[in-house]
Every structure is written in C-alpha cells, then in structure tokens.
Design a protein around this motif. Structure first.
Motif, PDB file in Angstrom:
ATOM      1  N   SER A 127       0.812  -1.220   0.000  1.00  0.00           N
ATOM      2  CA  SER A 127       0.000   0.000   0.000  1.00  0.00           C
ATOM      3  C   SER A 127       0.846   1.271   0.000  1.00  0.00           C
ATOM      4  CB  SER A 127      -0.961   0.000   1.184  1.00  0.00           C
ATOM      5  OG  SER A 127      -0.221  -0.019   2.374  1.00  0.00           O
ATOM      6  N   THR A 128       2.104   1.205   0.512  1.00  0.00           N
ATOM      7  CA  THR A 128       2.941   2.409   0.514  1.00  0.00           C
ATOM      8  C   THR A 128       3.324   2.837  -0.905  1.00  0.00           C
ATOM      9  OG1 THR A 128       4.923   1.053   0.807  1.00  0.00           O
ATOM     10  CG2 THR A 128       4.016   2.059   2.785  1.00  0.00           C
ATOM     11  N   LEU A 129       3.246   1.893  -1.842  1.00  0.00           N
ATOM     12  CA  LEU A 129       3.591   2.214  -3.240  1.00  0.00           C
ATOM     13  C   LEU A 129       2.767   3.390  -3.762  1.00  0.00           C
ATOM     14  CD1 LEU A 129       3.996  -1.204  -5.090  1.00  0.00           C
ATOM     15  CD2 LEU A 129       5.725   0.576  -4.730  1.00  0.00           C
ATOM     16  N   ALA A 130       1.519   3.467  -3.299  1.00  0.00           N
ATOM     17  CA  ALA A 130       0.622   4.511  -3.789  1.00  0.00           C
ATOM     18  C   ALA A 130       1.071   5.904  -3.344  1.00  0.00           C
ATOM     19  CB  ALA A 130      -0.801   4.239  -3.313  1.00  0.00           C
ATOM     20  N   ASP A 131       1.783   5.986  -2.223  1.00  0.00           N
ATOM     21  CA  ASP A 131       2.149   7.293  -1.666  1.00  0.00           C
ATOM     22  C   ASP A 131       3.545   7.752  -2.032  1.00  0.00           C
ATOM     23  OD1 ASP A 131      -0.311   7.444  -0.339  1.00  0.00           O
ATOM     24  OD2 ASP A 131       0.454   6.183   1.291  1.00  0.00           O
ATOM     25  N   LEU A 132       4.365   6.855  -2.580  1.00  0.00           N
ATOM     26  CA  LEU A 132       5.747   7.228  -2.892  1.00  0.00           C
ATOM     27  C   LEU A 132       5.836   7.969  -4.230  1.00  0.00           C
ATOM     28  CD1 LEU A 132       7.554   3.936  -1.790  1.00  0.00           C
ATOM     29  CD2 LEU A 132       7.666   6.161  -0.636  1.00  0.00           C
ATOM     30  N   PRO A 133       6.797   8.917  -4.330  1.00  0.00           N
ATOM     31  CA  PRO A 133       6.944   9.686  -5.572  1.00  0.00           C
ATOM     32  C   PRO A 133       7.702   8.884  -6.632  1.00  0.00           C
ATOM     33  CG  PRO A 133       8.579  10.410  -3.996  1.00  0.00           C
ATOM     34  CD  PRO A 133       7.791   9.321  -3.322  1.00  0.00           C
ATOM     35  N   ILE A 134       7.068   7.867  -7.197  1.00  0.00           N
ATOM     36  CA  ILE A 134       7.772   6.991  -8.135  1.00  0.00           C
ATOM     37  C   ILE A 134       7.012   6.773  -9.441  1.00  0.00           C
ATOM     38  CG2 ILE A 134       9.108   5.694  -6.421  1.00  0.00           C
ATOM     39  CD1 ILE A 134       6.947   3.485  -6.616  1.00  0.00           C
ATOM     40  N   ASP A 135       7.778   6.378 -10.467  1.00  0.00           N
ATOM     41  CA  ASP A 135       7.220   6.086 -11.785  1.00  0.00           C
ATOM     42  C   ASP A 135       7.452   4.639 -12.183  1.00  0.00           C
ATOM     43  OD1 ASP A 135       6.811   9.072 -12.696  1.00  0.00           O
ATOM     44  OD2 ASP A 135       8.834   8.940 -11.849  1.00  0.00           O
ATOM     45  N   VAL A 136       8.480   4.041 -11.609  1.00  0.00           N
ATOM     46  CA  VAL A 136       8.937   2.720 -12.045  1.00  0.00           C
ATOM     47  C   VAL A 136       9.210   1.832 -10.824  1.00  0.00           C
ATOM     48  CG1 VAL A 136      10.798   1.485 -13.253  1.00  0.00           C
ATOM     49  CG2 VAL A 136      10.004   3.696 -14.133  1.00  0.00           C
ATOM     50  N   ILE A 137       8.806   0.557 -10.922  1.00  0.00           N
ATOM     51  CA  ILE A 137       9.170  -0.424  -9.894  1.00  0.00           C
ATOM     52  C   ILE A 137      10.158  -1.402 -10.506  1.00  0.00           C
ATOM     53  CG2 ILE A 137       8.373  -2.321  -8.412  1.00  0.00           C
ATOM     54  CD1 ILE A 137       5.607  -1.113  -8.441  1.00  0.00           C
ATOM     55  N   LYS A 138      11.325  -1.540  -9.893  1.00  0.00           N
ATOM     56  CA  LYS A 138      12.280  -2.557 -10.331  1.00  0.00           C
ATOM     57  C   LYS A 138      12.224  -3.708  -9.339  1.00  0.00           C
ATOM     58  CE  LYS A 138      15.918  -1.445 -12.557  1.00  0.00           C
ATOM     59  NZ  LYS A 138      17.283  -1.006 -12.902  1.00  0.00           N
ATOM     60  N   ILE A 139      11.671  -4.824  -9.770  1.00  0.00           N
ATOM     61  CA  ILE A 139      11.508  -5.969  -8.875  1.00  0.00           C
ATOM     62  C   ILE A 139      12.851  -6.667  -8.701  1.00  0.00           C
ATOM     63  CG2 ILE A 139      10.260  -8.124  -8.450  1.00  0.00           C
ATOM     64  CD1 ILE A 139       8.059  -7.103 -10.296  1.00  0.00           C
ATOM     65  N   ASP A 140      13.245  -6.883  -7.461  1.00  0.00           N
ATOM     66  CA  ASP A 140      14.554  -7.463  -7.159  1.00  0.00           C
ATOM     67  C   ASP A 140      14.731  -8.836  -7.814  1.00  0.00           C
ATOM     68  OD1 ASP A 140      16.973  -6.896  -5.280  1.00  0.00           O
ATOM     69  OD2 ASP A 140      16.544  -9.036  -5.070  1.00  0.00           O
ATOM     70  N   LYS A 141      15.972  -9.105  -8.205  1.00  0.00           N
ATOM     71  CA  LYS A 141      16.250 -10.346  -8.932  1.00  0.00           C
ATOM     72  C   LYS A 141      15.966 -11.604  -8.121  1.00  0.00           C
ATOM     73  CE  LYS A 141      21.283  -9.514  -8.699  1.00  0.00           C
ATOM     74  NZ  LYS A 141      21.308  -8.035  -8.817  1.00  0.00           N
ATOM     75  N   LEU A 142      15.959 -11.473  -6.811  1.00  0.00           N
ATOM     76  CA  LEU A 142      15.604 -12.603  -5.948  1.00  0.00           C
ATOM     77  C   LEU A 142      14.276 -13.237  -6.376  1.00  0.00           C
ATOM     78  CD1 LEU A 142      16.004 -14.065  -3.074  1.00  0.00           C
ATOM     79  CD2 LEU A 142      14.462 -12.297  -2.222  1.00  0.00           C
ATOM     80  N   PHE A 143      13.296 -12.405  -6.692  1.00  0.00           N
ATOM     81  CA  PHE A 143      11.968 -12.927  -7.052  1.00  0.00           C
ATOM     82  C   PHE A 143      11.985 -13.629  -8.406  1.00  0.00           C
ATOM     83  CE2 PHE A 143      11.375  -9.681  -3.943  1.00  0.00           C
ATOM     84  CZ  PHE A 143      10.448 -10.242  -3.084  1.00  0.00           C
ATOM     85  N   ILE A 144      12.810 -13.100  -9.310  1.00  0.00           N
ATOM     86  CA  ILE A 144      12.895 -13.692 -10.647  1.00  0.00           C
ATOM     87  C   ILE A 144      13.629 -15.036 -10.562  1.00  0.00           C
ATOM     88  CG2 ILE A 144      14.005 -13.415 -12.924  1.00  0.00           C
ATOM     89  CD1 ILE A 144      12.276 -10.557 -11.041  1.00  0.00           C
ATOM     90  N   THR A 145      14.693 -15.069  -9.750  1.00  0.00           N
ATOM     91  CA  THR A 145      15.455 -16.309  -9.571  1.00  0.00           C
ATOM     92  C   THR A 145      14.596 -17.402  -8.937  1.00  0.00           C
ATOM     93  OG1 THR A 145      17.260 -14.818  -9.012  1.00  0.00           O
ATOM     94  CG2 THR A 145      17.704 -17.139  -8.754  1.00  0.00           C
ATOM     95  N   GLN A 146      13.740 -17.015  -7.993  1.00  0.00           N
ATOM     96  CA  GLN A 146      12.983 -17.994  -7.212  1.00  0.00           C
ATOM     97  C   GLN A 146      11.655 -18.402  -7.845  1.00  0.00           C
ATOM     98  OE1 GLN A 146      13.984 -19.477  -4.288  1.00  0.00           O
ATOM     99  NE2 GLN A 146      15.961 -18.477  -4.589  1.00  0.00           N
ATOM    100  N   ALA A 147      11.134 -17.544  -8.726  1.00  0.00           N
ATOM    101  CA  ALA A 147       9.744 -17.708  -9.187  1.00  0.00           C
ATOM    102  C   ALA A 147       9.433 -19.076  -9.775  1.00  0.00           C
ATOM    103  CB  ALA A 147       9.397 -16.612 -10.172  1.00  0.00           C
ATOM    104  N   ASN A 148      10.377 -19.615 -10.557  1.00  0.00           N
ATOM    105  CA  ASN A 148      10.096 -20.896 -11.200  1.00  0.00           C
ATOM    106  C   ASN A 148      10.167 -22.085 -10.244  1.00  0.00           C
ATOM    107  OD1 ASN A 148       9.258 -20.557 -13.900  1.00  0.00           O
ATOM    108  ND2 ASN A 148      11.318 -19.841 -14.425  1.00  0.00           N
ATOM    109  N   GLU A 149      10.865 -21.905  -9.114  1.00  0.00           N
ATOM    110  CA  GLU A 149      11.001 -23.012  -8.153  1.00  0.00           C
ATOM    111  C   GLU A 149      10.000 -22.919  -7.009  1.00  0.00           C
ATOM    112  OE1 GLU A 149      15.163 -22.015  -8.262  1.00  0.00           O
ATOM    113  OE2 GLU A 149      14.408 -22.457 -10.271  1.00  0.00           O
ATOM    114  N   ASN A 150       9.708 -21.697  -6.622  1.00  0.00           N
ATOM    115  CA  ASN A 150       8.909 -21.499  -5.414  1.00  0.00           C
ATOM    116  C   ASN A 150       7.614 -20.752  -5.741  1.00  0.00           C
ATOM    117  OD1 ASN A 150       7.913 -20.760  -2.905  1.00  0.00           O
ATOM    118  ND2 ASN A 150       9.966 -20.458  -2.034  1.00  0.00           N
TER     119      ASN A 150
END
Ligand code: C2E
Ligand code: MG
Ligand code: MG
Ligand code: MG
Length: 292
Positions: A190-213
């Motif tokens: 929910s904090t994403l809505a309040d931060l002054p941002i345009d882009v989310i860079k998802i950490d590589k941990l999630f990409i590495t793990q996604a296919n296994e977990n």
C-alpha cells in the motif's frame, strides 16, 4: 568478543575480524586515491521491452578498475563509500558522467533512450537533490525527461518528508524516479501509492525464485498487478534464462533487465551500429539488442 589465546592474553578481535578491518581500511584509502585520480568508469546495461527487446533505457553502473586488485565490485566498495561519505564526491561524478554520456549519445542520434542513475540515501540526505540534479542537466544539456533516479526501497521508505518533496519536485520537472530492489525492503504494497515513483524494479531474488517457489510467483504476480493498477512501469531485474523471460512476460511485466539480454558494457553492438562509451558511434532507438 574478547577471548584468550591460551596464554592469558585477551584479544578483542578474532583474526577474521582483523582481516576484514584491514581490508576495509585498505579499500577506504584506495578509494580516496581513486577518487582524486579519477580511476572509475561507468558501464551501461540496457532495460528492454519484452515484445521487441527495443531499448527503453540504460542503467549506469560504476566500475572500479584497481591497478593491483583488478575489478572491485560495487557491492564491496559502495558501502565503504557510503559509510565514509566519499559517495558524495563520487556520486557527483557518477551523475555528471552519466548525463554527459547520454547527452553525447543523444547528439549522435539515439534520441529517445533514457539514462538511469543509482542514488544512495547518503546523497539524498546531504545533497540538495533538486538543485543537484538540475545542475547536472544544465551542465550537460540532457533533457530532464531523459533522466531517471534509482533509489532502493529501503532508502525510500525511510526517507524524510523533505527528501520525498525534493524527489517530487524532480518529477514535476520531468525526471523519473524508480524504486530499486523492490520486494527486499519490507514496505507494504500500500505504501507504493504514496511514494513519488514512476517505475518499480523488482529485485532479482523474485525472478530467480519464481520458477522453483510458488510463493515467489504469487508475490511477483501481485506486485505486477498492483503496479499496473497504480500506473507504474514494472521492470524485472536479473533475468538470466529464457524461461524467466517467458514467465515475466506472461505475468504482464513489460520491461526486463538481465544477462540474458545484455551484461553491463561500456560499448554495444546495436543492430549493425556500434554504441560505445567513449567514441560516439550512432545507435538508433528501437533497434533490438537481442531477440528471444
Ligand atoms: P542495482 O542498482 O540493483 O544494479 C543491478 C545489479 O545487478 C548490477 O550489479 C548488475 O550488473 C546486476 N545484474 C544485472 N543483470 C543481472 C543478471 O541477469 N544476473 C545477475 N546475477 N546480476 C545482474 P553491479 O553493477 O555489480 O552493482 C551492484 C549494486 O551496486 C547496484 O545494484 C547498486 O546498488 C550499486 N551500484 C552500482 N553502481 C552504482 C552507482 O553508480 N552508484 C550507486 N550509488 N550505487 C551503485
Ligand atoms: Mg539500480
Ligand atoms: Mg536493483
Ligand atoms: Mg541491488
């Protein structure tokens, strides 16, 4: 932890701690020297659209080629630069050099591509960020809309109100802001809505793990969904394999960064044209660097 060596002599540091401290102080001194002799260079890694692998922007990543140690990774020296505040002087050079290079590439014909620069929390605290950014843009002639600042999630969620407002002023002037290493900093979605941002860079941990977990896959899915609902651009970091690329694409994530597409480089083969860090050969926007 104090301990005895068996002869009744107490030691405060274990040999391992001593080695770490020696390394730390050695690198700190070397860092000072390297800054005064300008022994750094920037490398650039493309972030591409999943549909056609056209370059969206480049992330600027610092490289330190040490005369004896060889290439010292930023994960080792950036924390030392931060603790010693040397990141301020170094960071001034990083921003100026990154803007200068992108401005040169623009002038060589690569018009629409942006440059994204990592900014540490120490810089946000000690630099007057809005003026600092505008100064580099003015000096290099780079349009504000061609610059993005990358700030880690853990830095952004602990930033003061003043820093948040300065970042927002940068955005009003046309500069983009990305939240880096997202998913590792323990902010709530929910904090994403309040931060002054345009882009989310998802950490590589999630990409590495996604296919296994399957848990990581679910998190990836909800970050992607919420991000899109908030109108944010989502980038998947650390895509190394084709199945990771496909997975991310199927989740609706539109941009990827990773070794599969390209490692950070100081020069590029873009289509038939060469894009170089030092010599300004021409590269055109929309040219693919790699195709799945
Ligand atoms: P970061 O900002 O998250 O940058 C992405 C890191 O992931 C880079 O490491 C990049 O080389 C690496 N990477 C990209 N694709 C892949 C992949 O497919 N697989 C793997 N395993 N890694 C990939 P790098 O250049 O070693 O930088 C590490 C960190 O050091 C950066 O993480 C950033 O936090 C910091 N850093 C680097 N350059 C700068 C800089 O100019 N200023 C500041 N303040 N920090 C910097
Ligand atoms: Mg980054
Ligand atoms: Mg990152
Ligand atoms: Mg990182």
């Amino acid at each position: 932890r104090a301990k005895t060596d068996g002869r009744g002599i107490f030691r405060v540091y274990s040999p391992e701690m001593g080695n770490k401290m020696r390394r730390y102080h050695y690198l700190l001194e070397e860092l000072r020297l390297a800054i005064s002799s300008n022994s750094f260079h920037m490398s650039f890694q493309p972030i591409v659209h999943v549909e056609d692998c056209a370059i969206d922007y480049f992330e600027a990543l610092i490289r330190w080629q040490h005369p004896i140690e060889g290439l010292i990774p930023p994960s080792e020296f950036i924390p030392i630069a931060e603790e010693s505040n040397l990141i301020l002087e170094l960071g001034d050079w990083i921003l100026l050099e990154s803007c200068r290079q992108m401005s040169a590439w623009h002038n060589a014909g690569m018009k629409k591509v942006k440059i994204s620069v990592n900014v540490s929390g120490i810089q946000l605290k000690h630099r007057d960020i809005y003026n600092w950014v505008m100064d580099s843009l003015n000096k290099t002639g780079l349009p504000a809309s061609s610059l993005m600042l990358e700030i880690t999630e853990s830095t952004l969620i602990t930033a003061s109100e003043d820093i948040i407002q300065q970042l927002d002023s940068c955005r009003k002037a046309g500069v983009s802001v990305a939240i880096d290493d997202f998913g590792t900093g323990f902010s709530s979605l929910s904090t994403l809505a309040d931060l002054p941002i345009d882009v989310i860079k998802i950490d590589k941990l999630f990409i590495t793990q996604a296919n296994e977990n399957p848990k990581y896959l679910k998190i990836l899915n909800s970050i992607s969904e919420l991000g899109h609902q908030l109108g944010l651009k989502i980038v998947a970091e650390g895509v190394e394999q084709i199945d990771q690329f496909e997975l991310v694409k199927n989740l609706g994530i539109r941009c990827v960064q990773g070794y599969l597409v390209s490692r950070p480089e100081t020069s590029y083969n873009v289509g038939s044209k060469v894009l170089t860090g030092n010599v300004n050969h021409i590269a055109t926007t929309g040219t693919s660097v790699w195709l799945p």
